[in-house]
Design a protein around this motif. Structure first.
Motif, PDB file in Angstrom:
ATOM      1  N   ARG A 235       0.819  -1.219   0.000  1.00 23.80           N
ATOM      2  CA  ARG A 235       0.000   0.000   0.000  1.00 23.80           C
ATOM      3  C   ARG A 235       0.854   1.270   0.000  1.00 23.80           C
ATOM      4  NH1 ARG A 235      -3.152  -3.294   3.671  1.00 23.80           N
ATOM      5  NH2 ARG A 235      -5.146  -3.832   2.691  1.00 23.80           N
ATOM      6  N   LEU A 236       2.136   1.131   0.256  1.00 30.07           N
ATOM      7  CA  LEU A 236       3.019   2.302   0.344  1.00 30.07           C
ATOM      8  C   LEU A 236       3.547   2.666  -1.038  1.00 30.07           C
ATOM      9  CD1 LEU A 236       4.988   1.320   3.569  1.00 30.07           C
ATOM     10  CD2 LEU A 236       3.093   2.940   3.378  1.00 30.07           C
ATOM     11  N   PRO A 237       3.551   3.957  -1.386  1.00 30.30           N
ATOM     12  CA  PRO A 237       3.936   4.358  -2.743  1.00 30.30           C
ATOM     13  C   PRO A 237       5.338   3.915  -3.162  1.00 30.30           C
ATOM     14  CG  PRO A 237       2.846   6.171  -1.615  1.00 30.30           C
ATOM     15  CD  PRO A 237       3.061   5.100  -0.588  1.00 30.30           C
ATOM     16  N   HIS A 238       6.318   3.950  -2.251  1.00 28.60           N
ATOM     17  CA  HIS A 238       7.669   3.606  -2.676  1.00 28.60           C
ATOM     18  C   HIS A 238       7.800   2.111  -2.952  1.00 28.60           C
ATOM     19  CE1 HIS A 238       7.529   3.396   1.680  1.00 28.60           C
ATOM     20  NE2 HIS A 238       8.730   2.881   1.795  1.00 28.60           N
ATOM     21  N   TYR A 239       7.027   1.286  -2.249  1.00 31.46           N
ATOM     22  CA  TYR A 239       7.046  -0.148  -2.562  1.00 31.46           C
ATOM     23  C   TYR A 239       6.298  -0.419  -3.870  1.00 31.46           C
ATOM     24  CZ  TYR A 239       9.253  -1.885   1.659  1.00 31.46           C
ATOM     25  OH  TYR A 239      10.176  -2.169   2.648  1.00 31.46           O
ATOM     26  N   ALA A 240       5.153   0.229  -4.048  1.00 26.22           N
ATOM     27  CA  ALA A 240       4.398   0.034  -5.287  1.00 26.22           C
ATOM     28  C   ALA A 240       5.226   0.463  -6.499  1.00 26.22           C
ATOM     29  CB  ALA A 240       3.091   0.825  -5.224  1.00 26.22           C
ATOM     30  N   ASP A 241       5.975   1.543  -6.354  1.00 23.72           N
ATOM     31  CA  ASP A 241       6.819   2.000  -7.461  1.00 23.72           C
ATOM     32  C   ASP A 241       7.924   1.000  -7.764  1.00 23.72           C
ATOM     33  OD1 ASP A 241       7.785   4.126  -9.338  1.00 23.72           O
ATOM     34  OD2 ASP A 241       9.523   4.062  -8.008  1.00 23.72           O
ATOM     35  N   MET A 242       8.554   0.465  -6.712  1.00 23.35           N
ATOM     36  CA  MET A 242       9.594  -0.541  -6.928  1.00 23.35           C
ATOM     37  C   MET A 242       9.022  -1.765  -7.637  1.00 23.35           C
ATOM     38  SD  MET A 242      10.634  -3.740  -5.655  1.00 23.35           S
ATOM     39  CE  MET A 242       9.972  -3.835  -3.988  1.00 23.35           C
ATOM     40  N   LEU A 243       7.848  -2.214  -7.207  1.00 22.93           N
ATOM     41  CA  LEU A 243       7.240  -3.383  -7.830  1.00 22.93           C
ATOM     42  C   LEU A 243       6.879  -3.103  -9.286  1.00 22.93           C
ATOM     43  CD1 LEU A 243       5.037  -4.563  -4.831  1.00 22.93           C
ATOM     44  CD2 LEU A 243       7.021  -5.769  -5.785  1.00 22.93           C
ATOM     45  N   THR A 244       6.385  -1.898  -9.572  1.00 24.95           N
ATOM     46  CA  THR A 244       6.092  -1.536 -10.953  1.00 24.95           C
ATOM     47  C   THR A 244       7.355  -1.566 -11.802  1.00 24.95           C
ATOM     48  OG1 THR A 244       4.213  -0.158 -10.312  1.00 24.95           O
ATOM     49  CG2 THR A 244       5.195   0.287 -12.458  1.00 24.95           C
ATOM     50  N   ARG A 245       8.442  -1.051 -11.272  1.00 20.95           N
ATOM     51  CA  ARG A 245       9.716  -1.080 -11.990  1.00 20.95           C
ATOM     52  C   ARG A 245      10.163  -2.516 -12.262  1.00 20.95           C
ATOM     53  NH1 ARG A 245      13.359   3.710 -10.864  1.00 20.95           N
ATOM     54  NH2 ARG A 245      12.062   5.323  -9.910  1.00 20.95           N
ATOM     55  N   SER A 246       9.773  -3.431 -11.380  1.00 19.13           N
ATOM     56  CA  SER A 246      10.176  -4.826 -11.552  1.00 19.13           C
ATOM     57  C   SER A 246       9.187  -5.609 -12.414  1.00 19.13           C
ATOM     58  CB  SER A 246      10.317  -5.513 -10.187  1.00 19.13           C
ATOM     59  OG  SER A 246       9.054  -5.662  -9.569  1.00 19.13           O
ATOM     60  N   GLY A 247       8.152  -4.920 -12.920  1.00 26.89           N
ATOM     61  CA  GLY A 247       7.191  -5.564 -13.804  1.00 26.89           C
ATOM     62  C   GLY A 247       5.981  -6.139 -13.100  1.00 26.89           C
ATOM     63  N   ILE A 248       5.772  -5.773 -11.828  1.00 27.55           N
ATOM     64  CA  ILE A 248       4.642  -6.281 -11.051  1.00 27.55           C
ATOM     65  C   ILE A 248       3.714  -5.112 -10.725  1.00 27.55           C
ATOM     66  CG2 ILE A 248       3.941  -7.428  -8.916  1.00 27.55           C
ATOM     67  CD1 ILE A 248       6.748  -8.687  -8.831  1.00 27.55           C
ATOM     68  N   ASP A 249       2.523  -5.127 -11.282  1.00 27.77           N
ATOM     69  CA  ASP A 249       1.562  -4.051 -11.047  1.00 27.77           C
ATOM     70  C   ASP A 249       0.670  -4.408  -9.867  1.00 27.77           C
ATOM     71  OD1 ASP A 249       2.415  -2.417 -13.159  1.00 27.77           O
ATOM     72  OD2 ASP A 249       1.241  -3.582 -14.609  1.00 27.77           O
ATOM     73  N   VAL A 250       0.626  -3.524  -8.891  1.00 25.63           N
ATOM     74  CA  VAL A 250      -0.231  -3.738  -7.721  1.00 25.63           C
ATOM     75  C   VAL A 250      -1.136  -2.530  -7.539  1.00 25.63           C
ATOM     76  CG1 VAL A 250       1.434  -5.244  -6.589  1.00 25.63           C
ATOM     77  CG2 VAL A 250       1.492  -2.800  -6.105  1.00 25.63           C
ATOM     78  N   ASP A 251      -2.364  -2.787  -7.159  1.00 25.85           N
ATOM     79  CA  ASP A 251      -3.334  -1.738  -6.842  1.00 25.85           C
ATOM     80  C   ASP A 251      -4.198  -2.253  -5.694  1.00 25.85           C
ATOM     81  OD1 ASP A 251      -5.321   0.166  -6.647  1.00 25.85           O
ATOM     82  OD2 ASP A 251      -5.478   0.464  -8.821  1.00 25.85           O
ATOM     83  N   MET A 252      -3.769  -1.951  -4.486  1.00 27.72           N
ATOM     84  CA  MET A 252      -4.424  -2.505  -3.311  1.00 27.72           C
ATOM     85  C   MET A 252      -5.796  -1.885  -3.060  1.00 27.72           C
ATOM     86  SD  MET A 252      -2.543  -4.923  -2.181  1.00 27.72           S
ATOM     87  CE  MET A 252      -3.047  -5.164  -0.475  1.00 27.72           C
ATOM     88  N   LYS A 253      -6.076  -0.733  -3.648  1.00 24.74           N
ATOM     89  CA  LYS A 253      -7.398  -0.130  -3.482  1.00 24.74           C
ATOM     90  C   LYS A 253      -8.423  -0.813  -4.375  1.00 24.74           C
ATOM     91  CE  LYS A 253      -5.873   4.497  -2.076  1.00 24.74           C
ATOM     92  NZ  LYS A 253      -5.898   5.958  -2.408  1.00 24.74           N
ATOM     93  N   GLU A 254      -8.024  -1.088  -5.600  1.00 23.19           N
ATOM     94  CA  GLU A 254      -8.968  -1.629  -6.574  1.00 23.19           C
ATOM     95  C   GLU A 254      -9.147  -3.138  -6.447  1.00 23.19           C
ATOM     96  OE1 GLU A 254     -10.926  -0.044  -8.729  1.00 23.19           O
ATOM     97  OE2 GLU A 254     -10.225   1.860  -7.879  1.00 23.19           O
ATOM     98  N   ASP A 255      -8.039  -3.872  -6.290  1.00 18.58           N
ATOM     99  CA  ASP A 255      -8.141  -5.333  -6.311  1.00 18.58           C
ATOM    100  C   ASP A 255      -6.976  -5.964  -5.558  1.00 18.58           C
ATOM    101  OD1 ASP A 255      -8.600  -8.002  -6.858  1.00 18.58           O
ATOM    102  OD2 ASP A 255      -9.096  -7.665  -8.967  1.00 18.58           O
ATOM    103  N   PRO A 256      -7.095  -6.080  -4.233  1.00 18.51           N
ATOM    104  CA  PRO A 256      -5.999  -6.665  -3.452  1.00 18.51           C
ATOM    105  C   PRO A 256      -5.662  -8.094  -3.875  1.00 18.51           C
ATOM    106  CG  PRO A 256      -7.529  -5.512  -2.016  1.00 18.51           C
ATOM    107  CD  PRO A 256      -8.167  -5.564  -3.371  1.00 18.51           C
ATOM    108  N   ARG A 261      -1.881 -11.984  -6.292  1.00 20.23           N
ATOM    109  CA  ARG A 261      -1.541 -12.959  -7.332  1.00 20.23           C
ATOM    110  C   ARG A 261      -0.357 -12.471  -8.166  1.00 20.23           C
ATOM    111  NH1 ARG A 261      -7.264 -13.285  -7.674  1.00 20.23           N
ATOM    112  NH2 ARG A 261      -7.285 -11.867  -9.456  1.00 20.23           N
ATOM    113  N   ALA A 262      -0.319 -11.164  -8.450  1.00 23.45           N
ATOM    114  CA  ALA A 262       0.790 -10.611  -9.230  1.00 23.45           C
ATOM    115  C   ALA A 262       2.103 -10.735  -8.474  1.00 23.45           C
ATOM    116  CB  ALA A 262       0.504  -9.146  -9.566  1.00 23.45           C
ATOM    117  N   LEU A 263       2.038 -10.575  -7.163  1.00 29.88           N
ATOM    118  CA  LEU A 263       3.237 -10.689  -6.340  1.00 29.88           C
ATOM    119  C   LEU A 263       3.822 -12.095  -6.431  1.00 29.88           C
ATOM    120  CD1 LEU A 263       4.428  -8.405  -4.522  1.00 29.88           C
ATOM    121  CD2 LEU A 263       3.517  -9.658  -2.578  1.00 29.88           C
ATOM    122  N   VAL A 264       2.937 -13.092  -6.405  1.00 31.83           N
ATOM    123  CA  VAL A 264       3.379 -14.485  -6.506  1.00 31.83           C
ATOM    124  C   VAL A 264       3.874 -14.783  -7.914  1.00 31.83           C
ATOM    125  CG1 VAL A 264       2.670 -16.902  -6.307  1.00 31.83           C
ATOM    126  CG2 VAL A 264       1.804 -15.207  -4.667  1.00 31.83           C
ATOM    127  N   ALA A 265       3.131 -14.345  -8.917  1.00 36.41           N
ATOM    128  CA  ALA A 265       3.512 -14.615 -10.300  1.00 36.41           C
ATOM    129  C   ALA A 265       4.847 -13.972 -10.657  1.00 36.41           C
ATOM    130  CB  ALA A 265       2.424 -14.114 -11.251  1.00 36.41           C
TER     131      ALA A 265
END
Length: 322
Positions: A235-256, A261-265
């Motif tokens: 949920r923290l912006p700096h972690y979400a940005d790091m994950l996006t840079r690594s090719g993992i899109d997360v949006d905990m507001k819309e679909d946790p 699943r993206a984190l595992v994949a």
């Protein structure tokens, strides 16, 4: 050779809750016992309690959040912990999220990198030379810290993105990652770390990768485990940005669930049988991790600390056999 350690997978509310994990660290081939920042109890005091009961060994803090503590106090606490444990200490630090900075300091740091530079400079000077004479925008310290014979204290810096990695290369003894996939570690963090170290004409810091994981089981849900372990960070912006840079899109507001699943994949959270986990941990070795810290917080949060302790025993045997 890459060392293997583990993280205490919950924040103890009473210090005796730490003892089974301290015992496992002492009686196994674990390189170091780690604890994260908590607010229910103090990491340094919990480790000291373990030492007072007879469980002494190398420990690490990952990461103590800078807004909670002036760098002089941070250096004093790290030095005191080394004296209590009788073994080396990795004192890890990080600025924390901007919302935390605002809540504690009244406003976020104007420059995250500038604040970290001030903080780490003061801590290193105090621990290395026993004195600091630093006037910075964010932290100033002109003071001495009495030196005494002690096990070594290494200064660590939490690293997620390239600019912080480059700063760690310039200033820190250890770069500590959390939730970073092996490919991102290899392609982004390690090159930036080496670049910062090269620019400062110093050796590249050790890389410690704290890796969330769980063994597959018939009653286990990988997504549930990943979210139990990491939802707060995601949920923290700096972690979400790091994950996006690594090719993992997360949006905990819309679909946790989709984010989990993206984190595992994307192998930010490792899940699989013994052979699969052994192979996935091997990718962190190839990526440049000098130490892998096993993080079974997901198991602890869903099945309890006893199950997490058994999981760690199994995982430690797994990596010993690799």
């Amino acid at each position: 050779m890459t060392d293997h350690s583990f993280l205490v997978p919950f924040v103890p509310t009473r210090p005796e809750q730490l003892l089974p994990f301290a015992a496992l660290a002492q009686w196994s081939r674990t390189h170091r016992l780690w604890q994260g920042q908590g607010t229910a109890s103090d990491t340094h005091q919990a480790f000291t309690y373990a030492a007072a009961t007879g469980f002494r060994g190398p420990v690490g803090t990952s990461v103590s959040l800078m807004p909670f503590c002036h760098p002089y106090e941070a250096a004093l606490r790290a030095q005191s912990l080394a004296a209590a444990m009788g073994h080396s200490v990795v004192a890890g630090f990080g600025p924390g999220a901007k919302v935390l900075q605002s809540g504690i300091l009244g406003a976020p740091y104007r420059s995250q990198l500038g604040a970290v530079r001030d903080y780490v400079t003061v801590v290193r000077d105090l621990l290395t030379d026993g004195k600091a004479d630093h006037e910075g925008e964010f932290y100033t310290c002109r003071a001495t810290l009495p030196r005494m014979p002690l096990p070594p204290v290494q200064v660590g810096l939490g690293v997620l993105r390239p600019r912080m990695a480059a700063l760690a290369g310039e200033l820190a003894d250890v770069a500590i990652t959390w939730l970073t996939p092996a490919a991102y570690l290899r392609d982004t963090v390690v090159p930036a770390l080496r670049s910062g170290a090269h620019g400062a004409a110093r050796e590249t810091p050790r890389v410690v990768a704290i890796v969330p994981l769980a063994l597959a089981g018939p009653k286990r849900d990988a997504t549930e485990l990943a979210l139990a372990s990491n939802a707060g960070h995601m949920r923290l912006p700096h972690y979400a940005d790091m994950l996006t840079r690594s090719g993992i899109d997360v949006d905990m507001k819309e679909d946790p669930r989709a984010s989990g699943r993206a984190l595992v994949a994307g192998d930010a959270f490792l899940y699989g049988d013994a052979d699969e986990l052994r192979a996935k941990l091997g990718e962190f070795v190839s990526a440049g991790a000098d130490e892998i810290v096993l993080n079974v917080t997901g198991v602890a949060m869903t099945e309890g600390p006893t199950a997490a302790l058994k999981e760690l025993e199994t995982l430690l045997r797994l990596v010993d056999a690799a």
